[in-house]
Design an enzyme around this catalytic site. Structure first.
Site, mmCIF file in Angstrom:
data_model
loop_
_atom_site.group_PDB
_atom_site.id
_atom_site.type_symbol
_atom_site.label_atom_id
_atom_site.label_comp_id
_atom_site.label_asym_id
_atom_site.label_seq_id
_atom_site.Cartn_x
_atom_site.Cartn_y
_atom_site.Cartn_z
ATOM 1 N N HIS A 174 0.756 -1.482 -0.198
ATOM 2 C CA HIS A 174 0.033 -0.162 -0.472
ATOM 3 C C HIS A 174 0.625 0.929 0.071
ATOM 4 O O HIS A 174 1.910 1.411 -0.764
ATOM 5 C CB HIS A 174 -0.715 0.134 1.483
ATOM 6 C CG HIS A 174 -2.057 0.889 1.038
ATOM 7 N ND1 HIS A 174 -1.984 1.722 0.325
ATOM 8 C CD2 HIS A 174 -2.673 1.017 2.142
ATOM 9 C CE1 HIS A 174 -3.205 2.562 0.406
ATOM 10 N NE2 HIS A 174 -3.979 1.843 2.032
ATOM 11 N N HIS A 218 -2.588 -2.171 -9.886
ATOM 12 C CA HIS A 218 -3.661 -1.569 -8.553
ATOM 13 C C HIS A 218 -4.623 -2.296 -8.359
ATOM 14 O O HIS A 218 -5.036 -3.269 -9.732
ATOM 15 C CB HIS A 218 -3.897 -0.025 -9.121
ATOM 16 C CG HIS A 218 -4.512 1.211 -8.126
ATOM 17 N ND1 HIS A 218 -5.845 0.243 -7.722
ATOM 18 C CD2 HIS A 218 -4.052 1.741 -7.134
ATOM 19 C CE1 HIS A 218 -6.087 1.699 -7.098
ATOM 20 N NE2 HIS A 218 -4.862 1.991 -6.401
ATOM 21 N N ASP A 248 2.654 5.532 -6.503
ATOM 22 C CA ASP A 248 4.091 5.395 -6.411
ATOM 23 C C ASP A 248 5.420 5.334 -6.888
ATOM 24 O O ASP A 248 6.438 5.450 -6.411
ATOM 25 C CB ASP A 248 4.387 4.406 -5.330
ATOM 26 C CG ASP A 248 2.733 4.424 -3.643
ATOM 27 O OD1 ASP A 248 1.924 3.734 -4.021
ATOM 28 O OD2 ASP A 248 3.047 5.177 -3.439
HETATM 29 C C1 SDX Z 1 -1.085 1.714 -3.006
HETATM 30 O O1 SDX Z 1 -6.101 0.811 -3.418
HETATM 31 C C2 SDX Z 1 -5.853 2.054 -3.432
HETATM 32 O O2 SDX Z 1 -6.212 3.150 -3.812
HETATM 33 C C3 SDX Z 1 -4.245 2.102 -2.967
HETATM 34 C C4 SDX Z 1 -3.223 3.436 -3.480
HETATM 35 C C5 SDX Z 1 -3.956 4.924 -2.920
HETATM 36 O O3 SDX Z 1 -4.239 5.972 -2.956
HETATM 37 O O4 SDX Z 1 -4.604 4.557 -1.205
HETATM 38 O O5 SDX Z 1 -3.457 3.159 -4.733
HETATM 39 C C6 SDX Z 1 -1.894 3.916 -3.114
HETATM 40 O O6 SDX Z 1 -1.432 1.218 -2.258
HETATM 41 C C7 SDX Z 1 -0.765 1.850 -4.496
HETATM 42 C C8 SDX Z 1 -0.345 0.501 -4.399
HETATM 43 C C9 SDX Z 1 0.864 1.099 -4.256
HETATM 44 N N1 SDX Z 1 1.534 -1.111 -4.277
HETATM 45 C C10 SDX Z 1 2.311 -1.480 -5.239
HETATM 46 O O7 SDX Z 1 2.994 -0.821 -5.669
HETATM 47 C C11 SDX Z 1 2.927 -2.930 -4.707
HETATM 48 C C12 SDX Z 1 2.890 -3.370 -5.937
HETATM 49 N N2 SDX Z 1 1.868 -4.121 -6.251
HETATM 50 C C13 SDX Z 1 1.259 -4.689 -5.570
HETATM 51 O O8 SDX Z 1 1.628 -5.659 -4.601
HETATM 52 C C14 SDX Z 1 -0.162 -4.976 -6.487
HETATM 53 O O9 SDX Z 1 -0.324 -4.568 -8.150
HETATM 54 C C15 SDX Z 1 -1.697 -4.831 -5.379
HETATM 55 C C16 SDX Z 1 -1.499 -4.946 -4.352
HETATM 56 C C17 SDX Z 1 -1.455 -2.700 -5.773
HETATM 57 C C18 SDX Z 1 -3.139 -5.238 -6.338
HETATM 58 O O10 SDX Z 1 -3.377 -6.472 -5.797
HETATM 59 P P1 SDX Z 1 -4.005 -7.276 -6.569
HETATM 60 O O11 SDX Z 1 -5.071 -6.445 -6.676
HETATM 61 O O12 SDX Z 1 -4.404 -8.100 -4.935
HETATM 62 O O13 SDX Z 1 -4.408 -7.549 -7.328
HETATM 63 P P2 SDX Z 1 -3.783 -9.241 -7.329
HETATM 64 O O14 SDX Z 1 -2.079 -9.233 -5.901
HETATM 65 O O15 SDX Z 1 -4.280 -10.355 -7.280
HETATM 66 O O16 SDX Z 1 -2.578 -9.636 -8.897
HETATM 67 C C19 SDX Z 1 -3.272 -10.048 -9.936
HETATM 68 C C20 SDX Z 1 -1.864 -10.592 -10.995
HETATM 69 C C21 SDX Z 1 -1.030 -11.598 -10.140
HETATM 70 O O17 SDX Z 1 -0.684 -12.985 -10.713
HETATM 71 P P3 SDX Z 1 -1.187 -13.661 -11.900
HETATM 72 O O18 SDX Z 1 -1.837 -14.633 -9.620
HETATM 73 O O19 SDX Z 1 -2.832 -13.779 -12.384
HETATM 74 O O20 SDX Z 1 -0.380 -14.735 -12.727
HETATM 75 O O21 SDX Z 1 -1.115 -9.478 -10.914
HETATM 76 C C22 SDX Z 1 0.215 -9.497 -10.879
HETATM 77 C C23 SDX Z 1 -0.133 -10.770 -9.919
HETATM 78 O O22 SDX Z 1 1.230 -11.948 -9.228
HETATM 79 N N3 SDX Z 1 1.095 -8.499 -10.066
HETATM 80 C C24 SDX Z 1 2.248 -8.397 -10.283
HETATM 81 C C25 SDX Z 1 2.080 -6.990 -9.675
HETATM 82 N N4 SDX Z 1 0.823 -6.683 -9.161
HETATM 83 C C26 SDX Z 1 0.263 -7.703 -8.892
HETATM 84 N N5 SDX Z 1 3.487 -8.989 -10.823
HETATM 85 C C27 SDX Z 1 3.923 -7.897 -10.478
HETATM 86 N N6 SDX Z 1 4.526 -6.789 -9.770
HETATM 87 C C28 SDX Z 1 3.301 -6.032 -9.455
HETATM 88 N N7 SDX Z 1 3.743 -5.385 -9.007
#
Ligand code: SDX
Length: 420
Positions: free
Chosen positions: A262, A303, A361
């Site tokens: 997050h 996201h 971010d």
């Molecule tokens: C913020 O919610 C909000 O609004 C948050 C925010 C705010 O203003 O409050 O916008 C701020 O928190 C932005 C996000 C910051 N976090 C990151 O940048 C960390 C990296 N991102 C991931 O951890 C992820 O994308 C999340 C946590 C942000 C979202 O995760 P989800 O929606 O639960 O998606 P998921 O984990 O189910 O992923 C779906 C697929 C998976 O692959 P498969 O299982 O389908 O093969 O996408 C892949 C994931 O492995 N994936 C990524 C990835 N993010 C998702 N693969 C590589 N790198 C990534 N960053």
């Protein structure tokens, strides 16, 4: 709004269950499942992928189109045509202020720049170099101890708590920064606007008087102000639903924001870009991010809601350009690596198929680092900004006719009853 439409849920040969459907201003229609409990059914939706926890009129995100509206105004217009406290007024009160309202609001907020002196003693419990987010959580807890009890149903007391929290936050964050470095905090200076005061409390040098840098900080605060029911906002709402002290609710939201999934991602992005070090290593990191057996993720990418470019990242990238040019480092190596990483990822099938784009971010840390802010402070700056959104959402919840304590149910998978 309830419309005369129902969803009919039929299970086995039981009579179907009518579930009312609500229509939103924007976004999907909502099936009201509250009555299911009476029919001895629960819904199961870990992470709330398809579950609305509340009604809200504050922010709307269209993840497919990459749109973010605050009280109907697009984020790029707010970032370019207003400042943080004007956006804060909009989030809290629902309309943009006229010039008198704006002046009065700014005067009130910036008057709360010095928290009670006793709060500083809390810092002494932390070693130099302790993470600023841990300190910030404790300073907010200390303020909850100092301002307790607060009658949150009393309009004047709630307003006072909201204004003090927004006013104190820059000083609290600056206090943690100076303690992290082992320095004393600068005494707030009269007559500075919100962002300039924050910059002065961090750096009492030329950076604090640089309009481009102050504008960049103010814009970063706007871009982080609110974002629907993200994890930390949902935490503030849940804590607030027990009628807890508002300072304690903001401490809870700060704790939730800290995670690298997050708000902690901005700090993790810089660590990742620094580790990549050279553009020739990008492919290796992209491969690691795609590897199903690796838990490495591209920080700042992806996201839960945006399945398109995060509109905040667009503005952030432009601000990056402005700051790096102002500082004479247009070729900042991390910025170059970030842009190359973005280019390669957005052409890669793995990211395209999963609709993974840069989020808020991805570029923010490059700006903060270029200004000279240590990465450890990045998430605290996110918390500083999001305090406005948390408070707007908390107050909206308290005034909601559907208000009740948040108490989710569960899917019990434990043992059946047994004797010792
Ligand atoms: C913020 O919610 C909000 O609004 C948050 C925010 C705010 O203003 O409050 O916008 C701020 O928190 C932005 C996000 C910051 N976090 C990151 O940048 C960390 C990296 N991102 C991931 O951890 C992820 O994308 C999340 C946590 C942000 C979202 O995760 P989800 O929606 O639960 O998606 P998921 O984990 O189910 O992923 C779906 C697929 C998976 O692959 P498969 O299982 O389908 O093969 O996408 C892949 C994931 O492995 N994936 C990524 C990835 N993010 C998702 N693969 C590589 N790198 C990534 N960053």
């Amino acid at each position: 709004m309830m419309i005369d439409k129902v969803a009919k849920l039929t299970i086995d040969d039981k009579p179907s269950i009518d579930l009312p459907i609500h229509e939103a201003t924007y976004g999907p229609e909502l099936i009201d499942v509250a009555a299911l409990g009476k029919h001895n059914f629960f819904t199961y939706d870990p992470g709330f992928i398809s579950t609305a926890s509340c009604k809200s009129a504050i922010t709307y995100i269209d993840g497919d189109k990459g749109i973010l509206l605050h009280r109907g105004y697009p984020i790029d217009q707010l970032a370019k045509k207003t400042d943080f406290l004007t956006t804060a007024y909009l989030l809290l009160k629902g309309e943009l202020p006229n010039s008198t309202q704006q002046q009065d609001f700014k005067k009130t907020i910036t008057s709360h720049v010095s928290p009670p002196a006793i709060i500083e003693q809390t810092l002494q419990g932390f070693a130099k170099g302790a993470h600023p987010m841990a300190m910030l959580i404790s300073l907010l807890g200390a303020l909850a101890g100092y301002y307790h009890p607060i009658k949150i149903r009393d309009a004047a007391e709630r307003k006072q708590a909201i204004e003090q929290l927004i006013g104190y936050m820059p000083t609290l964050v600056a206090m943690t920064y100076q303690h992290y470095l082992g320095n004393k905090i600068n005494t707030p200076r009269e007559g500075l606007d919100y962002a300039s005061q924050f910059m002065y409390l961090l750096f009492d040098d030329t950076r604090a008087n640089n309009p481009t840098l102050n504008k960049a900080i103010d814009r970063i605060l706007i871009l982080h102000a609110d974002h629907e029911q993200n994890a930390s906002t949902s935490t503030v709402r849940l804590a607030g639903s027990t009628l807890a002290n508002p300072y304690a609710c903001i401490a809870a939201g700060t704790a939730a924001l800290w995670g690298t999934a997050h708000g902690g991602a901005n700090e993790a992005v810089i660590k990742m870009l620094t580790e990549i070090k050279d553009e020739k290593n990008i492919e290796e990191y992209i491969a690691r991010a795609k590897d199903p057996n690796s838990n490495f993720r591209l920080m700042g990418f992806g996201h839960r809601v945006y399945k398109n470019y995060d509109p905040r990242a667009t503005v952030m990238k432009q601000t990056c350009d402005e700051v790096l040019n102002e500082l004479g480092t247009p070729d900042d190596p991390l910025f170059r690596i970030a842009m190359q990483l973005e280019k390669i990822a957005l052409e890669d099938e793995y990211f395209i198929q999963r609709k993974l784009y840069p989020n808020v971010d991805f570029y923010s840390g490059i700006i903060l680092r270029a200004i000279g802010i240590p990465t450890a402070l990045f998430t605290s700056i996110f918390a500083l900004a999001r305090t406005v959104g948390w408070l707007a959402q908390w107050s909206e919840m308290l005034d909601d006719n559907d208000f009740k304590i948040g108490r989710p149910r569960q899917w019990y998978t434990g043992p059946t009853e047994r004797d010792i």
